[in-house]
Design a protein around this motif. Structure first.
Motif, PDB file in Angstrom:
ATOM      1  N   LEU A 134       0.811  -1.227   0.000  1.00 49.37           N
ATOM      2  CA  LEU A 134       0.000   0.000   0.000  1.00 49.37           C
ATOM      3  C   LEU A 134       0.836   1.265   0.000  1.00 49.37           C
ATOM      4  O   LEU A 134       0.538   2.228  -0.677  1.00 49.37           O
ATOM      5  N   LYS A 135       1.874   1.261   0.841  1.00 50.20           N
ATOM      6  CA  LYS A 135       2.673   2.471   1.008  1.00 50.20           C
ATOM      7  C   LYS A 135       4.100   2.194   0.533  1.00 50.20           C
ATOM      8  O   LYS A 135       4.685   1.179   0.888  1.00 50.20           O
ATOM      9  N   ALA A 136       4.620   3.090  -0.290  1.00 54.19           N
ATOM     10  CA  ALA A 136       5.959   2.851  -0.837  1.00 54.19           C
ATOM     11  C   ALA A 136       6.824   4.100  -0.696  1.00 54.19           C
ATOM     12  O   ALA A 136       6.344   5.227  -0.802  1.00 54.19           O
ATOM     13  N   TRP A 137       8.099   3.849  -0.453  1.00 49.35           N
ATOM     14  CA  TRP A 137       9.066   4.942  -0.484  1.00 49.35           C
ATOM     15  C   TRP A 137       9.664   5.027  -1.877  1.00 49.35           C
ATOM     16  O   TRP A 137       9.918   3.996  -2.512  1.00 49.35           O
ATOM     17  N   VAL A 138       9.914   6.246  -2.321  1.00 52.66           N
ATOM     18  CA  VAL A 138      10.564   6.444  -3.609  1.00 52.66           C
ATOM     19  C   VAL A 138      11.662   7.497  -3.421  1.00 52.66           C
ATOM     20  O   VAL A 138      11.362   8.640  -3.063  1.00 52.66           O
ATOM     21  N   GLY A 179      -1.095  -1.346  -7.307  1.00 52.96           N
ATOM     22  CA  GLY A 179      -2.048  -1.270  -6.194  1.00 52.96           C
ATOM     23  C   GLY A 179      -1.572  -0.419  -5.030  1.00 52.96           C
ATOM     24  O   GLY A 179      -2.275  -0.311  -4.019  1.00 52.96           O
ATOM     25  N   TYR A 180      -0.411   0.178  -5.152  1.00 50.82           N
ATOM     26  CA  TYR A 180       0.042   1.071  -4.076  1.00 50.82           C
ATOM     27  C   TYR A 180      -0.856   2.294  -4.038  1.00 50.82           C
ATOM     28  O   TYR A 180      -1.331   2.768  -5.070  1.00 50.82           O
ATOM     29  N   ARG A 181      -1.117   2.776  -2.821  1.00 51.95           N
ATOM     30  CA  ARG A 181      -2.021   3.907  -2.634  1.00 51.95           C
ATOM     31  C   ARG A 181      -1.296   5.174  -2.195  1.00 51.95           C
ATOM     32  O   ARG A 181      -1.805   6.267  -2.318  1.00 51.95           O
ATOM     33  N   GLU A 182      -0.127   4.968  -1.565  1.00 47.02           N
ATOM     34  CA  GLU A 182       0.562   6.126  -0.981  1.00 47.02           C
ATOM     35  C   GLU A 182       2.055   6.048  -1.289  1.00 47.02           C
ATOM     36  O   GLU A 182       2.647   4.986  -1.169  1.00 47.02           O
ATOM     37  N   ILE A 183       2.623   7.176  -1.674  1.00 48.48           N
ATOM     38  CA  ILE A 183       4.073   7.188  -1.851  1.00 48.48           C
ATOM     39  C   ILE A 183       4.674   8.289  -0.979  1.00 48.48           C
ATOM     40  O   ILE A 183       4.057   9.320  -0.736  1.00 48.48           O
ATOM     41  N   THR A 184       5.880   8.017  -0.510  1.00 49.49           N
ATOM     42  CA  THR A 184       6.643   9.031   0.218  1.00 49.49           C
ATOM     43  C   THR A 184       7.931   9.273  -0.544  1.00 49.49           C
ATOM     44  O   THR A 184       8.738   8.361  -0.727  1.00 49.49           O
ATOM     45  N   ILE A 216      -2.540   6.125  -7.202  1.00 54.51           N
ATOM     46  CA  ILE A 216      -1.913   6.759  -6.038  1.00 54.51           C
ATOM     47  C   ILE A 216      -2.890   7.799  -5.473  1.00 54.51           C
ATOM     48  O   ILE A 216      -3.382   8.661  -6.203  1.00 54.51           O
ATOM     49  N   GLU A 217      -3.178   7.664  -4.175  1.00 52.62           N
ATOM     50  CA  GLU A 217      -4.137   8.573  -3.552  1.00 52.62           C
ATOM     51  C   GLU A 217      -3.456   9.610  -2.678  1.00 52.62           C
ATOM     52  O   GLU A 217      -4.030  10.648  -2.356  1.00 52.62           O
ATOM     53  N   ARG A 218      -2.258   9.259  -2.182  1.00 53.77           N
ATOM     54  CA  ARG A 218      -1.598  10.163  -1.244  1.00 53.77           C
ATOM     55  C   ARG A 218      -0.124  10.306  -1.591  1.00 53.77           C
ATOM     56  O   ARG A 218       0.533   9.302  -1.897  1.00 53.77           O
ATOM     57  N   VAL A 219       0.355  11.530  -1.477  1.00 50.43           N
ATOM     58  CA  VAL A 219       1.770  11.803  -1.717  1.00 50.43           C
ATOM     59  C   VAL A 219       2.333  12.501  -0.482  1.00 50.43           C
ATOM     60  O   VAL A 219       1.763  13.484   0.006  1.00 50.43           O
ATOM     61  N   HIS A 401     -11.402  -6.555   5.289  1.00 53.84           N
ATOM     62  CA  HIS A 401     -11.387  -6.387   3.831  1.00 53.84           C
ATOM     63  C   HIS A 401     -11.267  -4.921   3.420  1.00 53.84           C
ATOM     64  O   HIS A 401     -11.070  -4.609   2.254  1.00 53.84           O
ATOM     65  N   LEU A 402     -11.373  -4.006   4.388  1.00 48.79           N
ATOM     66  CA  LEU A 402     -11.232  -2.579   4.061  1.00 48.79           C
ATOM     67  C   LEU A 402      -9.779  -2.172   3.818  1.00 48.79           C
ATOM     68  O   LEU A 402      -9.508  -1.043   3.421  1.00 48.79           O
ATOM     69  N   ARG A 403      -8.851  -3.082   4.095  1.00 44.92           N
ATOM     70  CA  ARG A 403      -7.436  -2.742   3.859  1.00 44.92           C
ATOM     71  C   ARG A 403      -7.249  -2.153   2.455  1.00 44.92           C
ATOM     72  O   ARG A 403      -7.743  -2.696   1.469  1.00 44.92           O
ATOM     73  N   GLY A 404      -6.561  -1.013   2.421  1.00 44.91           N
ATOM     74  CA  GLY A 404      -6.308  -0.379   1.136  1.00 44.91           C
ATOM     75  C   GLY A 404      -7.351   0.653   0.746  1.00 44.91           C
ATOM     76  O   GLY A 404      -7.164   1.387  -0.214  1.00 44.91           O
TER      77      GLY A 404
END
Ligand code: 5AD
Ligand code: SF4
Length: 425
Positions: A134-138, A179-184, A216-219, A401-404
């Motif tokens: 869900l959350k990834a670092w870049v 499927g990732y939703r958030e990146i930092t 991606i929903e969040r940055v 099941h709400l994960r993500g």
């Protein structure tokens, strides 16, 4: 930064056919990715290495022990003679050479060291093995040019180099598809992103470009140097819908004399001014910071300025550290190094003060509805856990099941470190 470097090294190993081992005892290769930002981090590495030494025992275990990260960079060859269990030393800008090093060690049958720094590292496409989903670092840049007088980073991670915007945007797009939703976005000083790029791009422009990625929903981004926090960035945080209302803005000290001696290149008034601008543009901005107590020459009055700044700014959270002597750094030569007891006492005071502030800041959220990215089951049974846009942890009852998903949660209670609430239906 280090955790993400570990993901990169795991990515390289997996591309070579390695699979994760259940434990160090079962592994063919163990990499200790080290940090030397403070002495405590360094000590952790030496004790962990001591614990692993038995793997090299008389049983003839063929495990390869590699040391990566900033201690590897700092100690280089010396690690081999001082710690005989080590077979491989790899600096943070040499990660892309990992598979070649493994081959070299296999062929030569002796330890290998790479700490020269790959001048093209920021242009290489290094695979990453991310497990969160869900959350990834870049990473967007490497190194630092700031030379704060207490800090070892510029000496170990080298000069600032920005990755090409095209590579970053492509990586984020793929994450969205996966499927990732958030990146930092990661860098020592993200606000100065773009120096020396062939294809010019500022940090606010980069934010604009990555937020177009589908899925991606969040940055988010870390870390921002207060001196480089521009009006353009404040506008971008206000205007870009996916960029979250949270910023880590390390102040280090509230005393101008200490800030100058740290070579931070802002005054506490300039810092306060930036915070005001941020809050004016984005009223519910969550602001966190780093504090160093007991910097050489810090008087009781200087320290009182830090406490006053904490009371005035009212951070949502802080990370506070005792000043730690670091090799190479200018602060070593600044007169007035303080006794350990004084640093301990000041750290305890800062933490005590902040505990009350963090609790009050969290209590402000009670009754509000927060958008939460659901991360999954919380450690407490039957509860879900997730984060608000301000990056605060929230626990609430709900189905796994709400994960993500992004859900609305009404906050009903608050502690100093987290919130609890209930799903809005
Ligand atoms: N001593 C104590 N804290 C330090 N930091 C960096 N170098 C030192 C040091 N020598 C802290 C700063 C920085 C954070 C990542 O680590 O607060 O923002
Ligand atoms: Fe270290 Fe200062 Fe660079 Fe941060 S900005 S990494 S504290 S030198």
């Amino acid at each position: 930064m280090n955790e993400h470097d570990s993901e990169r090294m795991a990515g390289i190993l997996e591309s070579q056919g390695f699979v994760p081992a259940a434990s160090a005892e079962d592994a063919e290769m163990v990499i200790l990715n080290t940090c030397s930002i403070r002495d405590k981090a360094e000590q952790k590495f030496y004790s962990e290495l001591g614990r692993l030494a038995h793997l090299k025992g008389r049983g003839g275990n063929k495990v390869t022990i590699a040391v990566a990260g900033c201690i590897a960079q700092q100690e280089g060859e010396k690690l081999l003679s001082r710690t005989p269990s080590v077979d491989m030393v790899i600096g943070p800008s040499d990660i892309a050479r990992l598979s070649a090093m493994i081959e070299k060690k296999r062929d030569l049958g002796r330890p290998v060291v790479e700490t020269g720094g790959d001048p093209e590292y920021h242009r290489r496409l290094v695979p990453a093995s991310r497990t969160d989903g869900l959350k990834a670092w870049v990473s967007i840049m490497y190194g630092c040019d700031n030379f704060c007088t207490y800090c070892v980073v510029p000496y170990l991670r080298g000069r600032e180099r920005s990755r090409p915007p095209r590579d970053i945007v492509a990586e984020v797009r793929v994450l969205g598809e996966q499927g990732y939703r958030e990146i930092t976005l990661l860098g020592q000083n993200v606000n100065s992103y773009g120096k020396g790029l062939q294809e010019p791009c500022t940090f606010p422009e980069l934010l604009r470009r990555v937020q177009d990625a589908d899925g991606i929903e969040r940055v988010r981004f870390v870390t921002s140097h207060p001196r480089d926090l521009s009006d353009a960035l404040i506008d971008a945080i206000r205007d870009l819908t996916k960029v979250c209302e949270s910023i880590h803005l390390p102040v280090q000290s509230g005393a101008d004399r200490v800030l100058a001696s740290m070579n931070r290149r802002y005054t506490s008034a300039e810092y306060r001014d930036k915070v005001q601008k941020l809050r004016k543009a984005v009223p519910d901005m969550v602001i966190t910071t780093d504090i160093i107590v007991g910097f050489p020459g810090e008087t009781a009055d200087d320290f009182a300025c830090t406490l006053r700044l904490l009371q005035e700014v009212e951070y949502d959270n802080i990370f506070a550290f005792k000043y730690s002597k670091r090799t190479h750094t200018k602060a070593l030569g600044i007169p007035g190094h303080l006794a350990e007891e004084v640093k301990e006492e000041r750290l305890a005071q800062v933490l005590e003060l902040q505990k009350g502030i963090s609790l009050r800041k969290n209590e402000h959220h009670i009754g509000s509805v927060q958008e939460v990215l659901v991360e999954g089951a919380s450690k407490k049974g039957g509860m879900l856990t997730g984060r608000t846009r301000g990056n605060k942890s929230v626990n609430f009852p709900g189905p796994v099941h709400l994960r993500g998903s992004l859900v609305n949660v009404r906050i009903i209670a608050a502690g100093p470190n987290s919130l609890s609430g209930e799903l809005c239906v």
